[in-house]
Design an enzyme around this catalytic site. Structure first.
Site, mmCIF file in Angstrom:
data_model
loop_
_atom_site.group_PDB
_atom_site.id
_atom_site.type_symbol
_atom_site.label_atom_id
_atom_site.label_comp_id
_atom_site.label_asym_id
_atom_site.label_seq_id
_atom_site.Cartn_x
_atom_site.Cartn_y
_atom_site.Cartn_z
ATOM 1 N N ASP D 241 0.821 -1.015 0.072
ATOM 2 C CA ASP D 241 -0.166 0.174 -0.214
ATOM 3 C C ASP D 241 0.824 1.517 0.138
ATOM 4 O OD1 ASP D 241 -1.844 -2.041 0.738
ATOM 5 O OD2 ASP D 241 -2.234 -1.182 2.210
ATOM 6 N N ARG D 286 -5.711 0.444 2.831
ATOM 7 C CA ARG D 286 -6.509 0.676 4.286
ATOM 8 C C ARG D 286 -6.427 1.423 4.385
ATOM 9 N NH1 ARG D 286 -7.168 -4.577 7.142
ATOM 10 N NH2 ARG D 286 -8.217 -6.301 6.032
#
Lengths: 479, 479, 479, 479
Positions: D241, D286
């Site tokens: 990420d 996230r």
């Protein structure tokens, strides 16, 4: 075939040279395709209608040799292999060979073609469209070619659903996934469709779609015939699942198998990188497991391949759980490929779900992937609560079916489109073009609409997947 | 065929339904393959030799149904299409269908297999090797499988040229390009090879290679037969050019066509990004232009495709220069694909070059790519000295042939390898396995060694490339 | 820096926590970029010219926060690391930070932009063009944007060399390799170019090209300034070789390294599949070996990487042949990557070749690839006449440089194009946009035109390639 | 900085040449990393411990020049850009530069290294492992290198969880996705882990994982220090990420963005091929939207990009539905990319779901993809019941994260691994290696464990995605 004269195996006592044995074959039956009224003699005694010479012969750069055109007697055989020793051989069926005819039954100058795509996406759709447009215009000089947007409903849709197409407009379509003509499901209203065809003056319809589309094309063919119209309709079977029979395979299938490797690779990596990891991949295939089977064979990283043609069960001796447990204990991981239509009878179904149908009238399938993922998790937690376990589930459906066709499928789509055009120009209608044992042929639309193409699990070819996975055959009686 | 009863085209006066017409076919001739001495009855009257039941029937997970095994009468047809109206149809040739037999003529426990790769690289070589190893051991339980390194010369090479192989060792070979067994050209010494085979106790030879390798395999077959040895030899044809006849296509070919797209794309980009740019790509194909042709059809960015089967000339009316000038003036650029073997007679050749041969005995080809690049540059400088011009030449040969097989070819290699094994186990020798109209069959090695597979430029299929490129046919008489 | 107060290493006696040490830095020097006459105050005492508010502030969907615009004091540092202990630290150089300014010195409504591409292809060229067009129109509302075809000579070319561009026209350009505006070398005629710029009313020139193009842009900048014109020129450095200094790297470089892997993979496969096989790959890089170096590091299958920055020799102790022989004997094969500019002094050169120059004035390079291939073959034949040997040579240049940019480069091209536009709108001219230690900045065109970017073989980073290949350093004195 | 002496913009009245302005910089603070007890002097006055010369200097092929080794004063700057005009500039933070030191604080002969991977997969994991093994052995001669299987729990696991690794074993790992050392989440038991480290005699721990793993490494570091052990621990941040701060970016990120293009392409094709089609792609992220943002910018086919850093709402003026309806009416389709963590507060959550946490202690995320797909379907059915509509949802997570690293990431992983080794050999511990503005540096593990890396949506870079999508900013007050 005379059973008193079988071929004898190993008749040459010294094995020194190839031997020849001669056998009498049974008669052959030609399964012909319909013709337009204008392509038929008015009576058996009447002379044939005036034919138009094929304009390819006037091509400035190309001078077709004598062997270029298909002759009226050119046929292909449906079955390319036989058991000569069998007492009652299958009847030999033949189809007309596809290709250009020297004389046309259709005047290109008066032709007006409409192309339509229905149902889900499939690699190669745009190539078929491109080649229909290019072939119609550059081979035959047909100047009026239209794309009908949004599936069958486009025939009775607005003007903007009918888009004029020419070679420049479609030049790079074969490099695009999907269909530039939008596609939809359902919307089949026979009367409105045929009225729309007539109102817009179309004389040739090319309908590209799956089994629902083929059944629709049969209905349109019959209605056109009932009205006595000189309008041809050709079905070009599109099924990424390869579930249409008679033809060798459907376009886009090879591309789908190729891209499916990426999903299996990812599932394999996830599985081997975890402790007691299972990689689960769902692949397309509602009634047939061809993609799952071919992807399994090409990959070789798959431990179990579940297809609609083979029932399976989860629990107990010989069941999936037992098999997977053994494989995980042996290798540390396992990869499972499941076709969309496998295990449908195992998934609990509500009453509503039992009744439901999609817009094309197909039974609604329950999603086997998340169900199986959940069952695997529950099983492990119940049976092996103190051991780590991971299931990674991948559904690559749209990433597979939305890609452009690979080189093999691109070429296939070209031959399919050109075969369709040649047949229409020869005056055929109500037919499907397609390769039969490698020979492009014309098949009655009605035959294709009902033909299935299940994986033959009794043939020795199924042994290939078994030799790759060594999976059980889920025959409870054996357990 | 009775010319008094031809099929009549359009016999159904109203075209309402598919029609059936029945024709009598000519007799069929089976072209059989040789057998090992031990697989032959000692005399026509003697009983067949003791057969071994196929161990697949004892497989713990798999229970072959009745239809699983190939029957002695199972044959495939060489020609899948006919002209029924022709007065003298081609004789119908059949081959034995490939696949497992219920009874073996070879005892797997006593078998000792040797695999060898010869000649240039081809996508899928390692997959064939992997599947021979896996199939021999997992389907039949053959425990002694060896890879022979460095081509035919490995048979009389050192001990380290004979490597024991098992399924674990070859597990990921299908994901690797090239051949893990090294390959060489030449080194064919019949006596030493057969002596080596005998000395090491091999009972099955699988030779993977091109036409030279197939001719070598024929010689070995004949020598083995002459010595009366129970050693089988199977040829697996490897030719990225697809220049071997009888079989549908050779493995690796689809992959090669796929990767060739990258070179054509690059040539196209270079051409369109320049002023009067020409992109020139040389593709494999010494005697046949299949790769060039298929790559051209799949790409559609090609303006001219030159193959060995069609002569061409550079200067004058109807020549390549005239055509390219027109194309450049119209589109601003042009892309030319030339097969390795095209234009060989146009390239000036020294006396030395006329005499030279490579190690396999093939005529040395002059490199058509740099020659054509140079001729194009000289032409433009001479004829259009004040206009910009660029030729970018790409030779992607090694980048094409060194890749792993794609999914389609991977599957094909598996079926080919398994077919080979089934045939050997049934006692056949001196044969080649391969698909004929989609049916895997056994063909006499001698037939394959001499069969050619030129592009048929008189067939209507050649029109496909013409409809894509609109290139001239270089028939001077037309000019 | 005060050498009496160096930082002391390990000053914390117990090593329990990160420590902080404070040092005084030397002063910083801002290396500014020029401005348009209209962006300058008429005298040091005069008020600044009337500014135009940035139209991004009036964007219907987007409401820039206070931190959105670059402030006049925003600078980036040229060097991101220092040796604090050094007695005489390098002077600290800073550049203006790139990005949108709150006030413009250019009225978008009156702007007329011209984009031009020169020199060889590079992945990302079309993305830069696309983003210049889209950014000018959608961020700033510049309606008159033109592509100038065929390089610098297009400025004095015909009307059709000046193509109006808008976002719809360029929508998918980032997915295409090459340059939709055609590119050429040479044709630099300063007077005619500036006359053409003036005649067509262009007020902003974006020149995308290599070092020759940058030098041309400097000349145009100076001529525009000499004539006192309010026309800005921006250079966007394009060099697939990554041989331009000051900026972090050039666009297309990452893509080139990625695609080069395919060639190295193929060479590796060819080498390992042969007996004593050598795979030889030539990669771009005339003055620098960045592509060869990065491709070697990413691949790890390379045994020797030859770059222009490191001299090498073939024969004798410590030479290439000795090293390769050892590697072949140890591993059975070897892979060599050679940059275009390596070994130029070793290749025999005719007098003509010594004099020749290309259209951009660069020395003509001899082709190191075929020369090295031939030398390898001659060496082996001479030294090891009885051993097999194969060299497979791959030149993937056009297959590398003609691909579309990958995701990393696509994003980079966007930021580069937008940075260029923001600078031009702020009234800067004679500058180059580019990332410096990750911060997009504006650099004087004159500095970039002379900056080189050789591989630093004295830095510890060169050890990376050494740790991968373990190749010798070709220092004869060591031998 | 003296605010009375700001740099003046455009100080050069004639803009003729780049100008220079000199400014005094604020002091610099070095943020140092901890050392092993054995690397520290026993007291400030004591002599430094006996150092080992770097074995690279004894390398047979490579002769490091004077500039090869990092000097004690070599530092990198955390911020590469400043606003010189700001009254109170940010404090200047520096870190130690990574790289080899001339003297080691660790004896390679006595070293025993353990490598462990924790958490989810990320492209490049295996490359980092490979390069740690190769670098330790080939650069420094460390002969005892072990892979610890199954994450942190492996330290107190069985013997077979500790696998000896050497360069031959890891040779092709960089071409494999996933981690050959299996990875797990959780299992962090500090006492048992440190006991296990001591029991097996490890002296160097390399822990590769995400933020939970970094927090675990801090705890291990502190426990090792508390026990006074000469065992170093290094954290190598792995987060596909890109949500770890201070360092420029995390490995695997560029590869993830590249592969995400395939999913966006597929969603785009599905959307444009349907009537009122929406393609919805969920991408990893996230707490941050970096992948979604970069993939959107690289693709340019996205109409709306939803990330955790920007709240959005569905209904009403300025909401997502209104925006999408407009886009669909204008273009016929829309593509939405949503990061995993976007819209979490909008999804109805049961009480159980509010309490749940995953094994690493992260809050359980609800799956935004199926929720948004369902909301879109319900909205359209409610608002536009008579219009066709299709949403195709793609979750490519595992197909993205399981691929091998691309060339850019492969090189990055190498530099990261080598930097880690050099630091450990110099006696550092409790640190993280990573690039800061392009310079590889050592950062205290404690700092990295708490650093976040959100997308800065107030910076002008966020305008890039806005210029690509023209999506609303979902500021209700604006509506």
């Amino acid at each position: 075939m005379d059973p008193t004269a079988p071929i004898s195996v190993g008749a040459d006592a010294d094995g020194t040279a190839p031997t020849s044995t001669t056998i009498t074959l049974p008669p052959l039956t030609l399964r012909d395709v319909p013709r337009l009224p204008s392509a038929l003699a008015s009576s058996p005694a009447a002379p044939p209608p005036a034919a138009v010479p094929n304009p390819i012969s006037r091509h400035p750069y190309f001078h077709p040799p004598a062997t270029f055109y298909i002759s009226p007697g050119d046929v292909s055989l449906r079955h390319a292999f036989f058991d000569l020793a069998a007492a009652a051989p299958s009847p030999l069926i033949a189809y007309r060979r596809a290709g250009p005819r020297g004389d046309l039954a259709v005047d290109p100058a008066a032709a007006r073609a409409a192309l339509v795509t229905c149902g889900g996406l499939c690699p190669g759709l745009n190539t078929v469209l491109r080649e229909l447009v290019v072939g119609l215009q550059e081979l035959y000089g047909v100047r009026h070619v239209f794309g009908v947007a949004a599936g069958y409903r486009g025939f009775y849709g607005a003007d903007e659903d009918h888009v004029r197409l020419d070679p420049a407009a479609v030049d790079d379509w074969h490099k695009k996934g999907g269909t530039v003509l939008k596609t939809t499901r359902g919307g089949f209203d026979l009367g409105k469709i045929v009225d729309g065809i007539v109102a817009r003056g179309y004389t040739q319809i090319y309908a590209i779609g799956g089994d629902g589309t083929m059944r629709g094309a049969v209905a349109i063919f019959q209605e056109l015939k009932r009205r006595g119209l000189n309008i041809s309709i050709t079905g070009i079977p599109k099924t990424v699942d390869n579930d249409i029979g008679i033809i060798d395979r459907s376009f886009g299938f090879q591309t789908a198998v190729e891209i499916a490797q990426q999903a299996i690779d990812a599932a394999h990596v996830e599985a081997v990188s975890a402790v007691n990891g299972v990689g689960l991949v769902k692949l397309m295939g509602r009634s047939t497991g061809h993609i799952a089977l071919h992807a399994t064979l090409s990959s070789r990283d798959v431990d179990c391949c579940l297809i609609p043609e083979v029932d399976f069960y989860l629990e107990g001796k010989g069941g999936l759980f037992e098999f997977l447990y053994g494989r995980i204990k042996k290798k540390g991981h396992a990869v499972v490929v499941v076709a969309e239509g496998a295990g449908q009878e195992l998934i609990p179904r509500t009453d509503d779900q039992k009744r439901e149908q999609d817009e094309s009238g197909n039974t609604v399938f329950l999603d086997v992937g998340p169900w199986l993922k959940s069952e695997l998790g529950r099983w492990w937690k119940r049976e092996h609560p103190n051991e780590l376990f991971t299931v990674k589930y991948i559904d690559p459906t749209y990433m597979i079916r939305a890609v452009p066709a690979n080189a093999t499928d691109n070429l296939y789509c070209t031959l399919l489109a050109h075969s369709a055009i040649h047949g229409v120009m020869a005056g055929f209608t109500g037919f499907v073009p397609g390769p039969i044992n490698g020979t492009y042929s014309y098949i009655p639309l009605e035959d294709v609409a009902v033909a299935k193409n299940p994986v033959n699990v009794n043939d020795h070819k199924w042994a290939w997947v078994r030799s790759v996975t060594n999976q059980p055959d889920f025959l409870k009686s054996q357990a």
